[in-house]
Write a protein that holds these residues in place. Structure first.
Motif, PDB file in Angstrom:
ATOM      1  N   ARG A 100       0.839  -1.209   0.000  1.00 37.76           N
ATOM      2  CA  ARG A 100       0.000   0.000   0.000  1.00 37.76           C
ATOM      3  C   ARG A 100       0.866   1.248   0.000  1.00 37.76           C
ATOM      4  NH1 ARG A 100      -3.821   0.588   5.059  1.00 37.76           N
ATOM      5  NH2 ARG A 100      -1.816   1.114   6.012  1.00 37.76           N
ATOM      6  N   GLY A 101       1.976   1.207   0.765  1.00 41.80           N
ATOM      7  CA  GLY A 101       2.882   2.351   0.755  1.00 41.80           C
ATOM      8  C   GLY A 101       3.615   2.512  -0.563  1.00 41.80           C
ATOM      9  N   PHE A 102       3.829   1.399  -1.273  1.00 40.82           N
ATOM     10  CA  PHE A 102       4.591   1.452  -2.526  1.00 40.82           C
ATOM     11  C   PHE A 102       3.715   1.855  -3.711  1.00 40.82           C
ATOM     12  CE2 PHE A 102       6.688  -0.400  -6.255  1.00 40.82           C
ATOM     13  CZ  PHE A 102       7.981   0.095  -6.092  1.00 40.82           C
ATOM     14  N   TYR A 103       2.477   1.294  -3.777  1.00 45.18           N
ATOM     15  CA  TYR A 103       1.606   1.550  -4.932  1.00 45.18           C
ATOM     16  C   TYR A 103       0.497   2.569  -4.646  1.00 45.18           C
ATOM     17  CZ  TYR A 103       3.741  -2.597  -7.058  1.00 45.18           C
ATOM     18  OH  TYR A 103       4.608  -3.488  -7.584  1.00 45.18           O
ATOM     19  N   GLY A 104       0.180   2.795  -3.364  1.00 41.21           N
ATOM     20  CA  GLY A 104      -0.882   3.745  -3.044  1.00 41.21           C
ATOM     21  C   GLY A 104      -2.252   3.220  -3.439  1.00 41.21           C
ATOM     22  N   GLU A 105      -3.046   4.091  -4.079  1.00 37.74           N
ATOM     23  CA  GLU A 105      -4.421   3.742  -4.419  1.00 37.74           C
ATOM     24  C   GLU A 105      -4.505   2.739  -5.557  1.00 37.74           C
ATOM     25  OE1 GLU A 105      -7.022   4.636  -2.733  1.00 37.74           O
ATOM     26  OE2 GLU A 105      -5.784   5.834  -1.367  1.00 37.74           O
ATOM     27  N   ALA A 106      -3.381   2.475  -6.237  1.00 38.96           N
ATOM     28  CA  ALA A 106      -3.387   1.520  -7.350  1.00 38.96           C
ATOM     29  C   ALA A 106      -3.353   0.078  -6.864  1.00 38.96           C
ATOM     30  CB  ALA A 106      -2.197   1.795  -8.270  1.00 38.96           C
ATOM     31  N   TYR A 107      -3.332  -0.122  -5.539  1.00 39.81           N
ATOM     32  CA  TYR A 107      -3.179  -1.469  -4.978  1.00 39.81           C
ATOM     33  C   TYR A 107      -4.416  -1.877  -4.189  1.00 39.81           C
ATOM     34  CZ  TYR A 107      -2.116  -4.527  -1.027  1.00 39.81           C
ATOM     35  OH  TYR A 107      -2.180  -5.492  -0.067  1.00 39.81           O
ATOM     36  N   GLN A 108      -4.777  -3.162  -4.303  1.00 36.99           N
ATOM     37  CA  GLN A 108      -5.831  -3.788  -3.506  1.00 36.99           C
ATOM     38  C   GLN A 108      -5.408  -5.210  -3.170  1.00 36.99           C
ATOM     39  OE1 GLN A 108      -9.470  -3.701  -5.711  1.00 36.99           O
ATOM     40  NE2 GLN A 108      -9.860  -1.523  -5.344  1.00 36.99           N
ATOM     41  N   ILE A 109      -5.995  -5.748  -2.102  1.00 39.09           N
ATOM     42  CA  ILE A 109      -5.726  -7.135  -1.740  1.00 39.09           C
ATOM     43  C   ILE A 109      -7.041  -7.832  -1.433  1.00 39.09           C
ATOM     44  CG2 ILE A 109      -5.425  -6.664   0.733  1.00 39.09           C
ATOM     45  CD1 ILE A 109      -3.175  -8.816   0.680  1.00 39.09           C
ATOM     46  N   GLN A 110      -7.173  -9.083  -1.880  1.00 35.87           N
ATOM     47  CA  GLN A 110      -8.391  -9.862  -1.675  1.00 35.87           C
ATOM     48  C   GLN A 110      -8.013 -11.192  -1.017  1.00 35.87           C
ATOM     49  OE1 GLN A 110     -10.068 -10.293  -5.582  1.00 35.87           O
ATOM     50  NE2 GLN A 110     -10.512  -8.082  -5.806  1.00 35.87           N
ATOM     51  N   LEU A 111      -8.831 -11.603  -0.030  1.00 34.40           N
ATOM     52  CA  LEU A 111      -8.587 -12.860   0.694  1.00 34.40           C
ATOM     53  C   LEU A 111      -9.782 -13.779   0.516  1.00 34.40           C
ATOM     54  CD1 LEU A 111      -7.171 -11.461   4.062  1.00 34.40           C
ATOM     55  CD2 LEU A 111      -5.902 -12.062   1.993  1.00 34.40           C
ATOM     56  N   GLU A 112      -9.495 -15.072   0.283  1.00 33.47           N
ATOM     57  CA  GLU A 112     -10.539 -16.085   0.195  1.00 33.47           C
ATOM     58  C   GLU A 112     -10.048 -17.321   0.934  1.00 33.47           C
ATOM     59  OE1 GLU A 112     -12.009 -16.830  -3.786  1.00 33.47           O
ATOM     60  OE2 GLU A 112     -11.177 -14.907  -4.451  1.00 33.47           O
ATOM     61  N   SER A 113     -10.967 -17.936   1.693  1.00 34.39           N
ATOM     62  CA  SER A 113     -10.566 -19.151   2.412  1.00 34.39           C
ATOM     63  C   SER A 113     -11.789 -19.916   2.862  1.00 34.39           C
ATOM     64  CB  SER A 113      -9.702 -18.804   3.626  1.00 34.39           C
ATOM     65  OG  SER A 113      -9.309 -19.992   4.303  1.00 34.39           O
ATOM     66  N   THR A 114     -11.648 -21.234   2.879  1.00 36.97           N
ATOM     67  CA  THR A 114     -12.651 -22.137   3.434  1.00 36.97           C
ATOM     68  C   THR A 114     -11.917 -23.130   4.315  1.00 36.97           C
ATOM     69  OG1 THR A 114     -14.006 -21.913   1.449  1.00 36.97           O
ATOM     70  CG2 THR A 114     -14.509 -23.752   2.935  1.00 36.97           C
ATOM     71  N   LEU A 115     -12.478 -23.359   5.494  1.00 35.80           N
ATOM     72  CA  LEU A 115     -11.799 -24.233   6.443  1.00 35.80           C
ATOM     73  C   LEU A 115     -11.554 -25.609   5.819  1.00 35.80           C
ATOM     74  CD1 LEU A 115     -10.738 -24.264   9.341  1.00 35.80           C
ATOM     75  CD2 LEU A 115     -12.974 -25.183  10.058  1.00 35.80           C
ATOM     76  N   TRP A 116     -10.279 -26.072   5.905  1.00 33.51           N
ATOM     77  CA  TRP A 116      -9.800 -27.365   5.395  1.00 33.51           C
ATOM     78  C   TRP A 116      -9.855 -27.460   3.866  1.00 33.51           C
ATOM     79  CZ3 TRP A 116      -7.132 -29.383   8.990  1.00 33.51           C
ATOM     80  CH2 TRP A 116      -7.550 -29.279  10.326  1.00 33.51           C
ATOM     81  N   GLN A 117     -10.013 -26.287   3.208  1.00 28.76           N
ATOM     82  CA  GLN A 117     -10.026 -26.305   1.743  1.00 28.76           C
ATOM     83  C   GLN A 117      -9.043 -25.324   1.130  1.00 28.76           C
ATOM     84  OE1 GLN A 117     -13.894 -26.056  -0.032  1.00 28.76           O
ATOM     85  NE2 GLN A 117     -14.832 -27.429   1.473  1.00 28.76           N
ATOM     86  N   GLY A 118      -8.221 -24.685   1.926  1.00 31.67           N
ATOM     87  CA  GLY A 118      -7.177 -23.845   1.377  1.00 31.67           C
ATOM     88  C   GLY A 118      -7.379 -22.371   1.626  1.00 31.67           C
ATOM     89  N   PHE A 119      -6.388 -21.594   1.169  1.00 33.97           N
ATOM     90  CA  PHE A 119      -6.344 -20.154   1.387  1.00 33.97           C
ATOM     91  C   PHE A 119      -5.822 -19.511   0.104  1.00 33.97           C
ATOM     92  CE2 PHE A 119      -4.933 -16.128   3.066  1.00 33.97           C
ATOM     93  CZ  PHE A 119      -5.801 -15.874   4.124  1.00 33.97           C
ATOM     94  N   LYS A 120      -6.448 -18.370  -0.282  1.00 25.48           N
ATOM     95  CA  LYS A 120      -6.033 -17.674  -1.509  1.00 25.48           C
ATOM     96  C   LYS A 120      -5.859 -16.197  -1.204  1.00 25.48           C
ATOM     97  CE  LYS A 120      -8.076 -18.509  -5.465  1.00 25.48           C
ATOM     98  NZ  LYS A 120      -9.112 -18.447  -6.552  1.00 25.48           N
ATOM     99  N   VAL A 121      -4.692 -15.665  -1.619  1.00 26.73           N
ATOM    100  CA  VAL A 121      -4.410 -14.243  -1.514  1.00 26.73           C
ATOM    101  C   VAL A 121      -4.235 -13.710  -2.922  1.00 26.73           C
ATOM    102  CG1 VAL A 121      -2.884 -12.464  -0.612  1.00 26.73           C
ATOM    103  CG2 VAL A 121      -3.280 -14.551   0.715  1.00 26.73           C
ATOM    104  N   THR A 122      -5.027 -12.661  -3.265  1.00 24.75           N
ATOM    105  CA  THR A 122      -4.958 -12.060  -4.596  1.00 24.75           C
ATOM    106  C   THR A 122      -4.552 -10.604  -4.458  1.00 24.75           C
ATOM    107  OG1 THR A 122      -6.717 -13.511  -5.385  1.00 24.75           O
ATOM    108  CG2 THR A 122      -6.195 -11.581  -6.731  1.00 24.75           C
TER     109      THR A 122
END
Length: 578
Positions: A546-568
């Motif tokens: 966020r400090g490097f890209y400013g408003e051009a950056y976003q992060i998304q999290l998705e996860s289901t218990l015992w089915q994995g984790f995704k960071v976008t």
């Protein structure tokens, strides 16, 4: 009701204490003013009523004195000479025919035209206030009563004279030859409406009763409507018995004014205590009614004003308490805050912003100090010595046909070289190569348990990103998500462009987390408050990107218990131009 009183008298703020003090002072001053005004108006009302009493007494006295003089003139019409008195006596005692003959004889012998009916008619015409004239002689058992309608008079049997009007005066008739001998009485009645005029009606409304009594207690005049028959009877009896005021029981209900006339008549004016006090209390009640109504309105306005002010103070105090507890993002809503409180609230808001900026500056300084400390530690070891040593080990392993060991040493050497360089940024390709070597070392430790795949578009290989932007996400998987009891652990990294956005995804099939934990992590990432951290984790990566890209950056999290984790990680395409 008890709760309202408790709320009213609570003393949490000085403003509430002032409201209570002002309310009490307002009520006390208002009550004092109402009491003073009621007493003053009561005294004034009493004085004005008593002044009417005195004026009534003076007016009755003057009126009776004036009519007493008139009585003298009227009496002279009948008794100034022996001939006049003899004519009056014959008129009362002779028949009409005999009296006619008598008057003709007098006229024939003396030339005097003395005729009683003519005299009576002239008196009625000359004095419009006279309504009745009655003449009674002691020697007769009847009396003459004349009115305006019948000025010649009528003969009335009896020795007790009855007059129709309430005001009449009596004069004794003396013998012309002997002024000490009473031979009869003259009664003259006057029009009631002309005695007091319009003041008579005003007196009745004010509870003022007027009476005139003769020396023997005979009532000559009365102007009364509020006194009962019993009270009138008691008054008449006392005056007939020759009693002077006080008038016994009547003084309990009336204020009495007595005037002694010069002709031995008594004028009494009675002011009803019930009427005057009813009037005074009625006016005082009106004063208190409107006074308390005004007090209630003022207290309502005062309460609402202080309540609004107190509410604003309470909100400011709550905000300052939260700031004192460390919440430097707290901002006071100044929409409904007024005047000096608005200035205070805006100053507090500015203070919290300044404190928050100051903390961020301190945090940045802390990071720089850590970087400096790391560089100091790195400078203590000669990197070339480490690289040469690891290269010797790798070459030795190759000479001994230990190719796997040589690959492990090479991967570790590459990781070490990447960690000890001073660059703050790197390319996406270099970062993913670094991540691949990191995974390779885990694959060597746990063979046939971990699968790893990297997919990157050609146009994104030279994308400049902060150093260690992807590696902590991979490391999180090996720390928190991997299950070493399984043989199908897998982690993948994808970098691609679509719809004007750049997407970098790090996903795994590990343990994952539940919705509650995911919401907590998302809330923590959404909080822009700076945190001092001792580890390089997801929050650290998020703040650095966020400090490097400013408003051009976003992060998304998705996860289901015992089915994995995704960071976008989502970036705008404009970052390629950096």
């Amino acid at each position: 009701m008890k709760a309202k009183l408790s709320a009213f008298f609570k003393r949490d703020f000085l403003i509430n204490q002032l409201m209570q003090l002002y309310s009490i002072l307002l009520v006390l001053v208002s009550v004092f003013i109402m009491v003073t005004l009621s007493i003053y108006t009561g005294i004034e009302r009493f004085h004005s009523s008593w002044q009417m009493v005195e004026n009534t007494g003076v007016q009755l006295d003057n009126y009776t004195q004036e009519k007493s003089s008139l009585m003298t003139d009227i009496l002279g019409e009948f008794t100034n000479s022996d001939r006049q008195f003899e004519t009056l006596r014959n008129y009362l005692n002779l028949s009409p025919a005999e009296y006619f003959d008598y008057t003709n004889e007098v006229y024939r012998t003396t030339g005097e035209n003395i005729f009683v009916p003519t005299t009576l008619s002239r008196l009625f015409n000359a004095h419009g206030e006279i309504t009745e004239i009655a003449i009674r002689l002691e020697e007769s058992n009847h009396y003459l009563k004349a009115t305006k309608a019948r000025p010649q008079g009528v003969e009335v049997q009896g020795s007790s004279v009855s007059m129709d009007e309430s005001l009449y005066l009596i004069r004794s008739i003396y013998s012309p030859g002997n002024l000490t001998q009473v031979v009869g009485q003259l009664f003259v009645a006057f029009d009631d409406s002309m005695v007091l005029g319009t003041q008579g009606n005003d007196n009745l409304q004010k509870g003022i009763n007027s009476f005139i009594y003769s020396s023997n207690g005979q009532r000559l005049y009365s102007n009364s409507s509020r006194m009962t028959e019993k009270e009138l009877t008691v008054l008449d009896e006392q005056m007939q018995q020759g009693r002077q005021v006080p008038l016994g029981s009547l003084e309990k209900d009336y204020y009495v004014k007595e005037i002694e006339s010069r002709e031995d008549r008594t004028i009494l004016v009675l002011l009803s205590k019930q009427v005057i006090w009813k009037e005074i209390l009625s006016f005082a009640g009106m004063i208190f009614f409107f006074g308390f109504l005004i007090i209630a309105m003022l207290l309502l306005v005062l309460h609402r004003t202080f309540k609004r002010y107190s509410s604003q103070v309470r909100n400011i105090v709550k905000a300052t308490k939260r700031v004192s507890q460390g919440n430097f993002k707290e901002q006071i809503d100044t929409t409904n805050v007024q005047q000096e409180l608005k200035e205070i609230a805006e100053s507090i808001n500015q203070m919290t912003v300044s404190i928050n900026d100051y903390i961020e500056d301190i945090y940045t300084l802390e990071i720089k100090q850590r970087d400096a400390h790391m560089r100091a530690l790195q400078s203590q070891i000669n990197p070339h010595f480490l690289y040469n040593t690891l290269e010797y080990i790798r070459m030795y392993a190759l000479s001994r046909q230990q190719e796997e060991l040589a690959d492990v040493v090479y991967a570790f050497s590459a990781l070490l070289r990447n960690n000890t360089t001073q660059e703050k940024t790197t390319t996406l390709q270099q970062e993913l190569d670094f991540c691949e070597k990191y995974v390779y070392l885990y694959q060597m430790r746990y063979p046939d348990k971990i699968a790893y795949i990297v997919t990157i578009e050609e146009s994104l290989k030279e994308l400049v990103i902060p150093k260690f932007a992807i590696q902590p996400l991979v490391e999180n998987y090996f720390v928190h998500g991997i299950d070493y009891g399984r043989n199908d652990n897998a982690i993948s990294i994808k970098a691609y462009r679509t719809a004007g956005k750049i997407y970098i995804q790090v996903s795994d099939n590990g343990k994952g987390i539940d919705g509650k934990q995911l919401s907590a992590i998302q809330g923590k990432l959404a909080d822009r408050e700076v945190e001092l951290q001792n580890s390089i984790g997801l929050k650290n990566v998020h703040e650095r990107l966020r400090g490097f890209y400013g408003e051009a950056y976003q992060i998304q999290l998705e996860s289901t218990l015992w089915q994995g984790f995704k960071v976008t990680i989502v970036l705008a395409e404009e970052v390629l131009l950096k």
